[in-house]
Design an enzyme around this catalytic site. Sequence first.
Site, PDB file in Angstrom:
ATOM      1  N   GLN A 116      41.964  36.864  33.754  1.00  0.00           N
ATOM      2  CA  GLN A 116      42.156  38.087  32.984  1.00  0.00           C
ATOM      3  C   GLN A 116      42.787  39.115  33.906  1.00  0.00           C
ATOM      4  OE1 GLN A 116      37.953  37.670  32.133  1.00  0.00           O
ATOM      5  NE2 GLN A 116      38.397  38.049  29.984  1.00  0.00           N
TER       6      GLN A 116
ATOM      7  N   VAL B  47      36.156  43.198  36.434  1.00  0.00           N
ATOM      8  CA  VAL B  47      35.884  43.321  37.865  1.00  0.00           C
ATOM      9  C   VAL B  47      37.231  43.470  38.558  1.00  0.00           C
ATOM     10  CG1 VAL B  47      34.948  42.160  39.911  1.00  0.00           C
ATOM     11  CG2 VAL B  47      33.770  41.943  37.718  1.00  0.00           C
TER      12      VAL B  47
ATOM     13  N   HIS C 138      38.456  42.768  41.315  1.00  0.00           N
ATOM     14  CA  HIS C 138      38.857  41.783  42.322  1.00  0.00           C
ATOM     15  C   HIS C 138      39.278  40.537  41.541  1.00  0.00           C
ATOM     16  CE1 HIS C 138      37.926  39.929  46.525  1.00  0.00           C
ATOM     17  NE2 HIS C 138      38.550  39.003  45.799  1.00  0.00           N
TER      18      HIS C 138
ATOM     19  N   HIS D 271      39.997  37.163  39.921  1.00  0.00           N
ATOM     20  CA  HIS D 271      39.202  35.935  39.915  1.00  0.00           C
ATOM     21  C   HIS D 271      39.620  35.053  38.753  1.00  0.00           C
ATOM     22  CE1 HIS D 271      37.054  38.932  37.487  1.00  0.00           C
ATOM     23  NE2 HIS D 271      36.581  37.931  36.781  1.00  0.00           N
TER      24      HIS D 271
ATOM     25  N   HIS E 289      38.312  32.127  36.052  1.00  0.00           N
ATOM     26  CA  HIS E 289      37.162  31.476  35.443  1.00  0.00           C
ATOM     27  C   HIS E 289      37.455  29.982  35.305  1.00  0.00           C
ATOM     28  CE1 HIS E 289      35.025  35.140  34.008  1.00  0.00           C
ATOM     29  NE2 HIS E 289      36.242  35.653  34.073  1.00  0.00           N
TER      30      HIS E 289
HETATM   31 ZN   LIG Z   1      36.943  42.728  46.422  1.00  0.00          ZN
END
Ligand SMILES: [Zn+2]
Length: 148
Positions: free
Chosen positions: A84, A93, A95, A97, A99
């Site tokens: 996302q 969030v 940072h 990432h 999933h």
């Molecule tokens: Zn971070």
Amino acid sequence: MVDNCPFCAASLDGIAFFEAYGCLAIVNLAPIVLGHSLVVPKRHVSRLADLSEGECRDLFAATQRTALLLMTIYKADGIDISLQDGASAGQTVGHLHVHAIPRRPRDLERPGAWYDRLIDSHRQRRRTGAEMLAEAAMLRARRTELGL
Ligand SMILES: [Zn+2]
């Protein structure tokens, strides 16, 4: 390293189960299905465009290895991969990432139902720290056992 970033501020060692390509695979606080995990670049970046081309390849290589690991250990025959990028896309969030959501036949009411659950993940039960540490320890042990 950025203050107030959940993926920078605390050591992720206890909840990590795989490390390679400058990335960590970690267990998830609020998994939408069994084994739902995250792949996180160790360097703090917010957006996909912040990664160099090499880091981008590394993130996908780490995601591929994590996917294989999760599918083997959780006996999944498919996996949903989601990134996302930006608030409009559901990023909550700051940072970056990825999933990794291992899938098994009829695990949800329909194959595409994972997406609504991911977007509404604030409704999922938050696991305890002990539950997350236990899953990560199991995954590290199984990974070593399987040579993955
Ligand atoms: Zn971070």
